[in-house]
Motif scaffolding. Structure first.
Motif, PDB file in Angstrom:
ATOM      1  N   PRO B 261       0.964  -1.183   0.087  1.00 11.47           N
ATOM      2  CA  PRO B 261       0.219  -0.033  -0.076  1.00 11.47           C
ATOM      3  C   PRO B 261       0.712   1.359   0.060  1.00 11.47           C
ATOM      4  CG  PRO B 261       0.005  -0.979   2.182  1.00 11.47           C
ATOM      5  CD  PRO B 261       0.780  -1.806   1.384  1.00 11.47           C
ATOM      6  N   ILE B 262       0.287   2.314  -0.583  1.00 14.69           N
ATOM      7  CA  ILE B 262       1.046   3.420  -0.595  1.00 14.69           C
ATOM      8  C   ILE B 262       0.685   4.257   0.952  1.00 14.69           C
ATOM      9  CG2 ILE B 262       1.328   5.840  -1.790  1.00 14.69           C
ATOM     10  CD1 ILE B 262       0.298   4.359  -4.522  1.00 14.69           C
ATOM     11  N   ILE B 263       1.711   4.761   1.674  1.00 13.95           N
ATOM     12  CA  ILE B 263       1.723   5.320   2.687  1.00 13.95           C
ATOM     13  C   ILE B 263       2.527   6.577   2.768  1.00 13.95           C
ATOM     14  CG2 ILE B 263       1.800   5.093   5.299  1.00 13.95           C
ATOM     15  CD1 ILE B 263       1.697   1.966   4.814  1.00 13.95           C
ATOM     16  N   TRP B 264       1.659   7.697   3.240  1.00 15.04           N
ATOM     17  CA  TRP B 264       2.477   8.894   3.175  1.00 15.04           C
ATOM     18  C   TRP B 264       2.471   9.236   4.850  1.00 15.04           C
ATOM     19  CZ3 TRP B 264      -0.555  12.170  -0.843  1.00 15.04           C
ATOM     20  CH2 TRP B 264      -0.074  11.828  -2.220  1.00 15.04           C
ATOM     21  N   LYS B 265       3.588   9.972   5.026  1.00 13.12           N
ATOM     22  CA  LYS B 265       3.854  10.412   6.243  1.00 13.12           C
ATOM     23  C   LYS B 265       3.690  12.237   6.212  1.00 13.12           C
ATOM     24  CE  LYS B 265       7.040   9.184  10.104  1.00 13.12           C
ATOM     25  NZ  LYS B 265       8.296   8.486  10.171  1.00 13.12           N
ATOM     26  N   ILE B 266       3.327  12.754   6.925  1.00  8.78           N
ATOM     27  CA  ILE B 266       3.212  14.286   6.659  1.00  8.78           C
ATOM     28  C   ILE B 266       3.511  14.882   8.051  1.00  8.78           C
ATOM     29  CG2 ILE B 266       1.709  16.292   6.054  1.00  8.78           C
ATOM     30  CD1 ILE B 266       0.282  14.324   4.189  1.00  8.78           C
ATOM     31  N   ASN B 267       4.363  15.962   7.949  1.00  5.29           N
ATOM     32  CA  ASN B 267       4.678  16.510   9.273  1.00  5.29           C
ATOM     33  C   ASN B 267       4.191  18.037   9.032  1.00  5.29           C
ATOM     34  OD1 ASN B 267       6.032  14.652  10.578  1.00  5.29           O
ATOM     35  ND2 ASN B 267       8.127  15.253   9.676  1.00  5.29           N
ATOM     36  N   PHE B 268       3.393  18.381   9.914  1.00  9.32           N
ATOM     37  CA  PHE B 268       3.004  19.901  10.205  1.00  9.32           C
ATOM     38  C   PHE B 268       3.708  20.564  11.049  1.00  9.32           C
ATOM     39  CE2 PHE B 268      -0.886  17.118   9.317  1.00  9.32           C
ATOM     40  CZ  PHE B 268      -1.124  17.773   8.014  1.00  9.32           C
ATOM     41  N   ILE B 269       4.273  21.884  10.742  1.00 10.58           N
ATOM     42  CA  ILE B 269       4.922  22.639  11.680  1.00 10.58           C
ATOM     43  C   ILE B 269       4.578  23.940  11.424  1.00 10.58           C
ATOM     44  CG2 ILE B 269       7.065  23.585  12.128  1.00 10.58           C
ATOM     45  CD1 ILE B 269       8.276  21.165  11.069  1.00 10.58           C
ATOM     46  N   GLY B 270       3.934  24.450  12.720  1.00 10.21           N
ATOM     47  CA  GLY B 270       3.585  25.985  12.810  1.00 10.21           C
ATOM     48  C   GLY B 270       2.520  26.208  11.937  1.00 10.21           C
ATOM     49  N   ALA B 271       2.495  27.241  11.045  1.00 12.39           N
ATOM     50  CA  ALA B 271       1.296  27.819  10.487  1.00 12.39           C
ATOM     51  C   ALA B 271       0.634  27.179   9.435  1.00 12.39           C
ATOM     52  CB  ALA B 271       1.688  29.205   9.662  1.00 12.39           C
ATOM     53  N   ASN B 272       1.589  26.117   8.788  1.00  8.36           N
ATOM     54  CA  ASN B 272       0.937  25.137   7.865  1.00  8.36           C
ATOM     55  C   ASN B 272       0.135  24.085   8.376  1.00  8.36           C
ATOM     56  OD1 ASN B 272       2.589  23.361   8.603  1.00  8.36           O
ATOM     57  ND2 ASN B 272       4.216  23.916   6.857  1.00  8.36           N
ATOM     58  N   LYS B 275      -4.173  24.817   7.867  1.00  5.28           N
ATOM     59  CA  LYS B 275      -4.567  24.626   6.766  1.00  5.28           C
ATOM     60  C   LYS B 275      -5.381  23.232   6.533  1.00  5.28           C
ATOM     61  CE  LYS B 275      -0.914  27.018   4.329  1.00  5.28           C
ATOM     62  NZ  LYS B 275       0.244  26.955   3.427  1.00  5.28           N
ATOM     63  N   PRO B 276      -6.251  23.329   5.935  1.00  7.10           N
ATOM     64  CA  PRO B 276      -7.337  22.146   5.658  1.00  7.10           C
ATOM     65  C   PRO B 276      -6.644  21.272   4.393  1.00  7.10           C
ATOM     66  CG  PRO B 276      -8.440  23.869   4.640  1.00  7.10           C
ATOM     67  CD  PRO B 276      -7.068  24.766   5.330  1.00  7.10           C
ATOM     68  N   LEU B 277      -5.620  20.892   4.845  1.00  8.56           N
ATOM     69  CA  LEU B 277      -4.756  20.057   3.671  1.00  8.56           C
ATOM     70  C   LEU B 277      -5.622  18.686   3.216  1.00  8.56           C
ATOM     71  CD1 LEU B 277      -2.061  19.545   2.059  1.00  8.56           C
ATOM     72  CD2 LEU B 277      -1.508  18.180   3.933  1.00  8.56           C
ATOM     73  N   LEU B 278      -6.169  17.930   4.134  1.00  5.73           N
ATOM     74  CA  LEU B 278      -6.711  16.618   3.755  1.00  5.73           C
ATOM     75  C   LEU B 278      -7.926  16.804   2.799  1.00  5.73           C
ATOM     76  CD1 LEU B 278      -6.564  14.288   6.621  1.00  5.73           C
ATOM     77  CD2 LEU B 278      -4.897  14.861   4.749  1.00  5.73           C
ATOM     78  N   SER B 279      -9.037  17.855   3.172  1.00  3.81           N
ATOM     79  CA  SER B 279     -10.113  17.924   2.325  1.00  3.81           C
ATOM     80  C   SER B 279      -9.701  18.648   0.966  1.00  3.81           C
ATOM     81  CB  SER B 279     -11.088  18.796   3.271  1.00  3.81           C
ATOM     82  OG  SER B 279     -10.538  19.908   3.501  1.00  3.81           O
ATOM     83  N   ILE B 287      -8.609  10.614  -5.407  1.00  2.00           N
ATOM     84  CA  ILE B 287      -8.081   9.769  -4.435  1.00  2.00           C
ATOM     85  C   ILE B 287      -8.436   9.374  -3.303  1.00  2.00           C
ATOM     86  CG2 ILE B 287      -5.200  10.155  -5.484  1.00  2.00           C
ATOM     87  CD1 ILE B 287      -4.945  12.130  -2.848  1.00  2.00           C
ATOM     88  N   ASP B 288      -8.354   8.406  -2.713  1.00  2.00           N
ATOM     89  CA  ASP B 288      -8.966   7.996  -1.405  1.00  2.00           C
ATOM     90  C   ASP B 288      -7.913   8.184  -0.268  1.00  2.00           C
ATOM     91  OD1 ASP B 288     -11.869   7.834  -1.695  1.00  2.00           O
ATOM     92  OD2 ASP B 288     -11.191   6.102  -3.067  1.00  2.00           O
ATOM     93  N   LEU B 289      -8.266   8.834   0.766  1.00  2.00           N
ATOM     94  CA  LEU B 289      -7.048   8.880   2.213  1.00  2.00           C
ATOM     95  C   LEU B 289      -7.820   8.066   3.153  1.00  2.00           C
ATOM     96  CD1 LEU B 289      -6.719  12.716   1.825  1.00  2.00           C
ATOM     97  CD2 LEU B 289      -5.123  10.900   0.842  1.00  2.00           C
ATOM     98  N   ASN B 290      -7.092   7.362   3.815  1.00  2.00           N
ATOM     99  CA  ASN B 290      -7.334   6.552   5.093  1.00  2.00           C
ATOM    100  C   ASN B 290      -6.472   7.071   6.282  1.00  2.00           C
ATOM    101  OD1 ASN B 290      -8.103   4.603   6.868  1.00  2.00           O
ATOM    102  ND2 ASN B 290      -7.115   3.005   5.817  1.00  2.00           N
ATOM    103  N   ASN B 306       1.949  15.486  13.033  1.00  2.00           N
ATOM    104  CA  ASN B 306       2.008  14.470  12.054  1.00  2.00           C
ATOM    105  C   ASN B 306       1.053  13.437  11.902  1.00  2.00           C
ATOM    106  OD1 ASN B 306       2.552  11.767  13.476  1.00  2.00           O
ATOM    107  ND2 ASN B 306       4.130  12.954  14.539  1.00  2.00           N
ATOM    108  N   LEU B 307       1.005  13.245  10.412  1.00  2.00           N
ATOM    109  CA  LEU B 307      -0.037  12.311  10.052  1.00  2.00           C
ATOM    110  C   LEU B 307       0.485  11.229   9.234  1.00  2.00           C
ATOM    111  CD1 LEU B 307      -3.259  12.705   9.744  1.00  2.00           C
ATOM    112  CD2 LEU B 307      -2.638  13.903   7.479  1.00  2.00           C
ATOM    113  N   ILE B 308      -0.035   9.907   9.278  1.00  2.00           N
ATOM    114  CA  ILE B 308       0.249   8.944   8.495  1.00  2.00           C
ATOM    115  C   ILE B 308      -0.970   8.286   7.958  1.00  2.00           C
ATOM    116  CG2 ILE B 308       1.085   6.470   8.458  1.00  2.00           C
ATOM    117  CD1 ILE B 308       2.979   7.334  10.901  1.00  2.00           C
ATOM    118  N   MET B 309      -1.001   8.279   6.478  1.00  2.00           N
ATOM    119  CA  MET B 309      -2.296   7.799   5.970  1.00  2.00           C
ATOM    120  C   MET B 309      -1.810   6.901   4.810  1.00  2.00           C
ATOM    121  SD  MET B 309      -3.289  11.523   4.461  1.00  2.00           S
ATOM    122  CE  MET B 309      -2.367  12.236   3.227  1.00  2.00           C
ATOM    123  N   GLU B 310      -2.809   6.070   4.348  1.00  4.06           N
ATOM    124  CA  GLU B 310      -2.786   5.270   3.220  1.00  4.06           C
ATOM    125  C   GLU B 310      -3.622   5.946   2.209  1.00  4.06           C
ATOM    126  OE1 GLU B 310      -5.336   1.834   3.562  1.00  4.06           O
ATOM    127  OE2 GLU B 310      -4.114   0.645   2.062  1.00  4.06           O
TER     128      GLU B 310
END
Lengths: 223, 339
Positions: B261-272, B275-279, B287-290, B306-310
């Motif tokens: 499966p494709i898995i992303w790890k996203i780090n949020f720092i400070g102001a960003n 932002k409503p990134l996922l929606s 694409i579908d996000l899990n 941080n966020l980990i999603m498929e």
């Protein structure tokens, strides 16, 4: 024989005098032993490795000397010290003369007991004192002794009882006291009644001392 | 304020010499809450004890308020120590004294008049919220209350520095948090510089602004708490950060997932992170996000998470979404389930 009590060969007066003598010997030898033993006990604690006044020389001399004194049986100490006693007191027999060997017996004992009591004091407390910038004297008198006081009271109780026992043997130099009566009448003259009464008296003294010590120690601990 | 210059500490025994500190360089500035974190045996306990000379350095120099304490005469050293308060893991209060007398002790030692002591102690007890316990004995208090008394005692002589030796390690999590907030208050209201050592990264996150990570007698990493949390450089720092910020693919997902499966790890720092990134990417791309794991917290009043999603969908769409996130200046990386 008119004044004899419960069929003993000794009179009530003799018994009372004996009590007085025992009290006198124990009180004075205790006083001097504490005056000598307490500072030595404190020294044994603070000069040891890693403590506030670490000093190998003092510790390594003091430690064996106290051991040696403590290993000599009291009856031998009593006799061996006769010349010294004569020099200090002017005589080698009697109640006052007995106090000298009693001090030699009890002071090292107290030093060791004090050491044990003070070693129980949490090292963290000493560390806190050092962090506050306390002087050595302040650490001893404001931290070490107050924190160890309840245990020190039990220590002095034990030492006092030890002295009561040793003072009985001092009868060998004609020191008087309850123990002397037990020896010279009860033991040597087969006066069973005197033996029973004097030993019973000693039991009562020891019980009283121990209970008092326990109560005082508990009171200091308070919680 | 506090400066370590190539400080070494050796413990010598008959058989061997143990090097507890192997050259420490460290600067704690005025107003800092500086945390030193490390496992037991890392040397942090030795480090903090060198500041007020509970231990003496074998080599190097330590400056406190610009003075090298090792070169002071005993009398001057004692005076300097009164400007450095210290609290301990096991509180180290005198059990034979009341709360009042415990707090008064540093003042009694410096011969302060009784009336002044009375005013100051009451003021301090009020500050730590235990005025009502003045006549109690330490044994009647809870761990948290004891540490508050320890703090009051440490502040009695108006120090400019407070050393905290694992001050919350013997406390439960709730009490820990309350004591840490009190330390923060000490730092803010009295402008007292704090140096603390701990083995808990959560303590660092909660109150420190700077951190040093220790391992084997060395400082292996140091910087602002935010930087170390955001980009830990060394493995040990990464391990410490991981104890409070979980950014691993959950075990349950690893077990049941098939293929790659494709898995992303996203780090949020400070102001960003606001932002409503996922929606946005879900709407923009086919694409579908899990979400597998997510956590957002604050470090130094800056959002951090941080966020980990498929991710599932057409390869081209996934690629576009990935590029979009990168273009937004958000840290994203693809991770494998099998690592």
């Amino acid at each position: 024989m008119n004044n004899t009590l419960w069929g003993m060969e000794i009179t009530a007066d003799q018994l009372l005098t004996g009590f007085g003598d025992t009290l006198y010997m124990v009180a004075f030898s205790l006083l001097f032993s504490v005056v000598i033993g307490l500072p030595l006990g404190i020294l044994l604690v603070i000069t040891r490795n890693g403590h506030i006044l670490e000093n190998k020389w003092v510790f390594n001399v003091l430690n064996p000397v106290i051991n040696i004194l403590r290993s000599i049986p009291f009856i031998i100490l009593l006799v061996a010290l006769i010349p010294f006693t004569r020099f200090v007191v002017g005589t080698a027999i009697g109640t006052n003369a007995a106090i000298v060997p009693l001090i030699f017996y009890a002071a090292p004992y107290i030093a060791r007991l004090v050491e044990n009591s003070l070693l129980e004091v949490d090292k963290g407390i000493i560390e806190a004192a050092e962090a506050m910038g306390a002087t050595t004297w302040q650490i001893i008198f404001r931290f070490l002794i107050p924190e160890g006081l309840s245990s020190l009271v039990l220590t002095f109780t034990t030492a006092t009882i030890g002295l009561v026992g040793a003072s009985a043997m001092a009868g060998a130099v004609g020191a008087g006291g309850v123990g002397d009566l037990a020896l010279s009448y009860g033991y040597q003259r087969f006066d069973t009644m005197t033996m029973i009464v004097t030993v019973f008296a000693l039991v009562v003294i020891v019980q009283l001392l121990q209970s008092t010590g326990n109560i005082v120690s508990k009171k200091i601990r308070r919680r | 304020m506090i400066e370590f210059q190539n400080v070494k500490k050796m413990y010598e025994s008959k058989k061997q010499t143990v090097e507890a500190l192997k050259g420490i360089d460290l600067v704690v500035e005025k107003g800092d809450i500086f945390g030193v974190v490390g496992y037991s045996g890392a040397g942090k306990s030795t480090l903090i004890r060198l500041v007020n000379l509970l231990e003496r350095p074998s080599e190097g120099r330590i400056l406190v308020n610009g003075k090298a304490l090792t070169s002071l005469k005993p009398k001057d050293l004692r005076a300097e120590k009164k400007k450095i308060g210290m609290i301990f893991q096991h509180f180290n209060l005198l059990n034979s004294k009341t709360v009042f007398d415990n707090v008064a002790m540093p003042l009694i030692l410096s011969g302060t008049p009784a009336k002044e002591i009375h005013t100051r102690v009451n003021e301090l007890l009020e500050f730590v919220g235990l005025l009502g316990k003045a006549k109690n004995y330490p044994e009647q208090l809870s761990g948290g209350q004891k540490q508050r008394i320890g703090i009051a005692r440490a502040l009695a002589t108006n120090p400019s520095i407070l050393l905290c030796d694992e001050a919350t390690s013997a406390l439960d999590p709730q009490t820990t948090s309350a004591v840490l907030q009190l330390l923060k208050k000490v730092n803010r209201e009295y402008n007292i510089t704090i140096l603390l050592i701990t083995h808990e990264m959560s303590v660092i996150r909660e109150i420190c602004n700077k951190v040093a990570v220790m391992e084997g007698g060395r400082i292996v990493e140091q910087g602002s708490v935010f930087d170390v949390f955001a980009k830990p450089q060394t493995e040990i720092a990464q391990n410490f950060v991981r104890t409070v910020i979980h950014d691993e693919i959950p075990q349950s997902f690893k077990k049941q997932s098939e293929g790659n499966p494709i898995i992303w790890k996203i780090n949020f720092i400070g102001a960003n992170s606001s932002k409503p990134l996922l929606s946005t990417i879900a709407k923009k791309f086919d694409i579908d996000l899990n979400v597998l794991s997510a956590n957002i917290s604050e470090i130094q009043e800056t959002p951090f998470g941080n966020l980990i999603m498929e991710v599932t969908g057409e390869e081209s769409e996934i690629k576009k979404a990935y590029d979009y996130i990168q273009a937004e200046n958000i840290l994203v990386q693809e991770v494998s389930v099998h690592e």
